[in-house]
Design an enzyme around this catalytic site. Structure first.
Site, PDB file in Angstrom:
ATOM      1  N   ASP A  28       0.895  -1.234   0.136  1.00 41.49           N
ATOM      2  CA  ASP A  28       0.108   0.014   0.044  1.00 41.49           C
ATOM      3  C   ASP A  28       0.758   1.166   0.035  1.00 41.49           C
ATOM      4  O   ASP A  28       1.850   1.215   0.664  1.00 41.49           O
ATOM      5  CB  ASP A  28      -0.871  -0.069   1.226  1.00 41.49           C
ATOM      6  CG  ASP A  28      -2.118   0.809   0.947  1.00 41.49           C
ATOM      7  OD1 ASP A  28      -2.156   1.459   0.031  1.00 41.49           O
ATOM      8  OD2 ASP A  28      -2.916   0.747   1.815  1.00 41.49           O
ATOM      9  N   GLU A  75     -11.869  -4.500  -5.899  1.00 38.08           N
ATOM     10  CA  GLU A  75     -12.483  -3.071  -5.679  1.00 38.08           C
ATOM     11  C   GLU A  75     -11.668  -2.220  -6.549  1.00 38.08           C
ATOM     12  O   GLU A  75     -12.071  -1.240  -6.684  1.00 38.08           O
ATOM     13  CB  GLU A  75     -12.589  -2.480  -4.043  1.00 38.08           C
ATOM     14  CG  GLU A  75     -13.543  -3.133  -3.305  1.00 38.08           C
ATOM     15  CD  GLU A  75     -13.209  -4.543  -2.850  1.00 38.08           C
ATOM     16  OE1 GLU A  75     -11.847  -5.068  -2.700  1.00 38.08           O
ATOM     17  OE2 GLU A  75     -13.956  -5.428  -2.840  1.00 38.08           O
ATOM     18  N   ASN A  76     -10.361  -2.605  -6.904  1.00 36.06           N
ATOM     19  CA  ASN A  76      -9.326  -1.734  -7.653  1.00 36.06           C
ATOM     20  C   ASN A  76      -9.978  -1.600  -8.916  1.00 36.06           C
ATOM     21  O   ASN A  76      -9.520  -0.412  -9.713  1.00 36.06           O
ATOM     22  CB  ASN A  76      -8.131  -2.389  -7.740  1.00 36.06           C
ATOM     23  CG  ASN A  76      -7.165  -2.263  -6.267  1.00 36.06           C
ATOM     24  OD1 ASN A  76      -6.585  -2.960  -6.067  1.00 36.06           O
ATOM     25  ND2 ASN A  76      -7.554  -1.349  -5.618  1.00 36.06           N
TER      26      ASN A  76
HETATM   27  C1  FPP Z   1      -1.485  -0.063  -3.597  1.00 35.71           C
HETATM   28  O1  FPP Z   1      -1.021   1.306  -3.575  1.00 35.71           O
HETATM   29  C2  FPP Z   1      -1.020  -0.785  -4.718  1.00 35.71           C
HETATM   30  C3  FPP Z   1      -1.712  -1.382  -5.858  1.00 35.71           C
HETATM   31  C4  FPP Z   1      -2.955  -1.335  -5.853  1.00 35.71           C
HETATM   32  C5  FPP Z   1      -1.050  -1.984  -6.698  1.00 35.71           C
HETATM   33  C6  FPP Z   1       0.161  -2.860  -6.511  1.00 35.71           C
HETATM   34  C7  FPP Z   1       0.927  -3.573  -7.801  1.00 35.71           C
HETATM   35  C8  FPP Z   1       2.246  -3.312  -7.903  1.00 35.71           C
HETATM   36  C9  FPP Z   1       3.330  -3.078  -6.940  1.00 35.71           C
HETATM   37  C10 FPP Z   1       2.711  -3.562  -9.239  1.00 35.71           C
HETATM   38  C11 FPP Z   1       3.524  -4.942  -9.451  1.00 35.71           C
HETATM   39  C12 FPP Z   1       3.098  -6.034  -8.760  1.00 35.71           C
HETATM   40  C13 FPP Z   1       3.303  -7.297  -9.126  1.00 35.71           C
HETATM   41  C14 FPP Z   1       3.215  -8.618  -8.199  1.00 35.71           C
HETATM   42  C15 FPP Z   1       3.282  -7.805 -10.434  1.00 35.71           C
HETATM   43  P1  FPP Z   1      -2.073   2.565  -3.707  1.00 35.71           P
HETATM   44  O2  FPP Z   1      -2.099   2.705  -5.047  1.00 35.71           O
HETATM   45  O3  FPP Z   1      -3.481   2.027  -2.977  1.00 35.71           O
HETATM   46  O4  FPP Z   1      -1.566   3.749  -3.087  1.00 35.71           O
HETATM   47  P2  FPP Z   1      -2.097   4.920  -2.251  1.00 35.71           P
HETATM   48  O5  FPP Z   1      -3.040   4.218  -1.167  1.00 35.71           O
HETATM   49  O6  FPP Z   1      -1.059   5.862  -1.947  1.00 35.71           O
HETATM   50  O7  FPP Z   1      -3.267   5.589  -3.049  1.00 35.71           O
END
Ligand code: FPP
Length: 258
Positions: A28, A75-76
């Site tokens: 996160d 949810e994403n």
């Molecule tokens: C959460 O941060 C992150 C995600 C929803 C995406 C995670 C994906 C990767 C790290 C890419 C590569 C992964 C693999 C395993 C291929 P957020 O966007 O919710 O951050 P925020 O809370 O600061 O908005």
């Protein structure tokens, strides 16, 4: 002279006998990491992918048998279309770029979640990656994509009900083992340690069954900043915990059978 940090072997202050067999991670803070630098959110995801790679390497080198990461929740999909498209392309690109290396390193990759709404090309790539690496034994790498824990439990309940209706399973045999066997993480041991970055302290529908006895580690670091030193610190914290599983006396962390 300052020695460069060598993370190809287990740091001396960590005990190999209580290294977790399975680590789960809620990655996160990618968006916030990017915003803090005046960059678009997707730059955080790109950097976050590098962090995953470093963590996977630590798991392989430090004897952690399984790593499960939450890459995309059900949810994403509600995020702006441009961000969703970027993430799906990033998964696609990473798989193409890293598959040969994962194969060399003995990584077995598996995707958890409902892959059916993903672009067909990506689904094919994921199936190919799972097939190509299926015999690797060094480290299991589970990537949860379009995953929701409650949905996983509903699917498991349905599969069990189906077996009962068809007579292949008796009602008496419906127990915790039967349910665990119907989950996508079967036959991995449940995670010993869950890490969530960015200061949030909730599970967000990630592995609700499997995390029942897991040690929960929350850190304010944003995911792209969670490097091998931060992982080392999380493992030190884990090894300082007494795991009692409801009993009065602590047991050392059992190495699950992978
Ligand atoms: C959460 O941060 C992150 C995600 C929803 C995406 C995670 C994906 C990767 C790290 C890419 C590569 C992964 C693999 C395993 C291929 P957020 O966007 O919710 O951050 P925020 O809370 O600061 O908005």
């Amino acid at each position: 002279m300052i020695q460069p940090i060598n993370y190809s072997t287990l740091p001396a202050d960590l005990h190999p006998e209580t290294i977790p067999a399975h680590v789960a991670v809620i990655m996160d803070g990618n968006g916030r990491w990017a915003s803090q630098r005046g960059l678009p959110r997707v730059a955080g995801h790109r950097q976050g992918a590098k962090t995953v790679k470093e963590l996977l390497r630590c798991c392989k080198d430090w004897g952690i048998g399984a790593l499960t990461v939450y890459a995309f929740s059900t949810e994403n999909w509600q995020r702006p279309m441009a961000e969703v498209t970027f993430l799906l392309r990033l998964f696609d690109r990473l798989l193409r770029r890293e598959l040969a290396e994962m194969q060399r390193q003995g990584v077995r990759i598996q995707f958890l979640g409902d892959l059916s709404p993903l672009p067909e090309r990506l689904q094919d790539l994921m199936q190919e990656a799972m097939a190509v690496t299926s015999r690797n034994q060094r480290v299991r790498f589970n990537v949860a994509v379009n995953y929701g824990g409650r949905q996983e439990l509903v699917n498991a309940a349905r599969a069990i009900a189906q077996q009962v209706v068809s007579g292949t399973l008796s009602l008496d045999a419906v127990n915790e083992t039967a349910l665990a066997c119907a989950l996508q993480t079967h036959p991995l041991p449940d995670p010993d340690l869950l890490i969530r970055t960015s200061g949030e302290q909730r599970l967000s529908n990630f592995l609700p069954w499997q995390l029942a006895y897991t040690e929960l580690y929350f850190t304010n670091l944003l995911w792209p900043d969670f490097d091998h030193a931060a992982f080392h610190q999380a493992l030190q914290w884990y090894q300082s915990r007494q795991r009692r599983f409801g009993r009065l006396t602590a047991t050392p962390t059992a190495q699950g059978v992978l």
